[in-house]
Scaffold this active site. Sequence first.
Site, PDB file in Angstrom:
ATOM      1  N   ASP A 105       0.890  -1.229   0.058  1.00 18.82           N
ATOM      2  CA  ASP A 105       0.018   0.135  -0.045  1.00 18.82           C
ATOM      3  C   ASP A 105       0.757   1.183   0.087  1.00 18.82           C
ATOM      4  OD1 ASP A 105      -2.209   1.818   0.301  1.00 18.82           O
ATOM      5  OD2 ASP A 105      -2.546   1.414   2.383  1.00 18.82           O
ATOM      6  N   ASP A 310      -2.014   5.691  -5.986  1.00 20.66           N
ATOM      7  CA  ASP A 310      -2.273   5.077  -4.794  1.00 20.66           C
ATOM      8  C   ASP A 310      -2.440   3.519  -5.467  1.00 20.66           C
ATOM      9  OD1 ASP A 310      -2.898   4.002  -2.293  1.00 20.66           O
ATOM     10  OD2 ASP A 310      -5.118   4.683  -2.674  1.00 20.66           O
TER      11      ASP A 310
END
Length: 400
Positions: A105, A310
Site C-alpha cells: 500500500d 495509490d
Amino acid sequence: MNRFVYFATILFQLSISSSSAKPNVGLSVNLFHRNSPLSPYYNPSMNHSDYIINAAFHSISRVKRFNSTSFQNKAAQTIATESKGDYLMEIFVGTPPKKVIAIADTGSDLIWFQCSPCKDCYFQNYPYFDPTKSSTHHPVPCEEVTCEYLDSYSCGRAKECNYFMEYGDGSTSRGTLITDTVSFNNTYLGRIVKYPSILLGCGYHNKGLFSPNEEGIIGLGGDPLSLISQIGHQFGKRKFSYCFLPYGSERSSQIKFGVDTQTNRRNLVTTPLVRKFPYTLYYLSLERISVSGKMLMAKANETQGNIFIDSGTVLSALESYLFNKLKTAIIESIGKEHVPERYPPRPFNLCYRRIGNSMCLMIVPTNDTVSILGSYQQVYFNIEYDLDKRTVSFAPSNCK
C-alpha cells in the site's frame, strides 16, 4: 522533464537458505493480484463482474476517507485499510521467521499486523504473530524518537511505545511499536535476505471492517515508518518500482527496491513529486487528459499536487469538473450511434450496453479537489518512485 501525468481511459466488460542484505544489492519480491490463482485470497466462484463491482465500491469508500476532513487533519498512518488493496507481498517476520501475506500500500506508512495474544481482534484465518517466540523482537521504548513518528501514541506500563489508530470508517487498531527482523525471498539472489531492527506495529486490539484473509499492511508511503524509508539506505537510494499484472493473471510481477528499472525504456514519462500534507501520499500534478486527440485541461491554477497515485485504490477518481469533461469527450468520441445507458449499474457513472453486457468507465467522480490514480489504470506500466530525486516515472511494460 514532463510535468504532467497521462493515463488511459480503461473500459471493462461485465460478464530457504538465508543471508543478510548487503549495501547496493537490489531487492526484488514477487507481487501477486489478490484474485490471481497464485493468491490465498483467490475465489474461483467470483467472476470478473463481481470483482469489478466490489472493487468499485471499495474504491469509492477509500476516496471518501482520503478526502475527509478528519483524514486531512491526521497523519498518514490513520488511513483506513478496509478498502482492500489488490496487490500482495509475502514477508517473513521474526526469528524464527513467520510468513505474513500483506497488502502493498503506497497510501500508508506503518507495517503492521495482528499479534498474539490478541485481546480484542478481528477474526483472522492464519495464526497471529507471537512476538514472544521471536528472539529478535524488541519493544520500542517510549522515550525513543521513533515513537514520535506515530501520529497518536502513549507510554505503556513498561514504558513501551504504544500506538493508536482510528480510521474514517470507525475501524481502530491499538498495539505496540516494536523492532524485529524482516526477511524477503529475494528473487534476484534466489534466497532469503534479512533486514534487522525494522519498525513494525504489533496490534493487540483491532476491530472494524477488515477481511479475515488480511494479515496486515506493508506501508510504502513517503514517511519514515514505511518500508522504503527504512531499508532504502541498504541500497544507497530510496527507490522502488512495481509493474501490476491484471485481474486473474497466472503469473506474479515484481516489486523492486534500490535498483534502476527505467533505463533504456521507450515512451518513458517522468513527473515531479509534490510535497504536501499528508506527507505519506505521492502527490503528482495532472494538467490534462487526451481523448481521441482532444486535450481536456484541468482547472487553471489548481494542478499543483491535484492527484496522488495509490496502489491501495483500484478505480481512479477524478474531481467532478475534469470528470464531466472526460465523460462528455468519451461520449462524443464514441458517437451518436451508441447511446450510454440511462441508468448505469451502481456505482459506475458511464456505461454502454453491449449484447447483454455493460462496458463501463473505470473512473469515478469525486466532489473533492484531489483526484486519485488507482491501480486499474496502472496495469502494464513499470512505475518507479524515487524518493531522493522526488520523482515518479511511468513506462509501458509487459511486467516481465
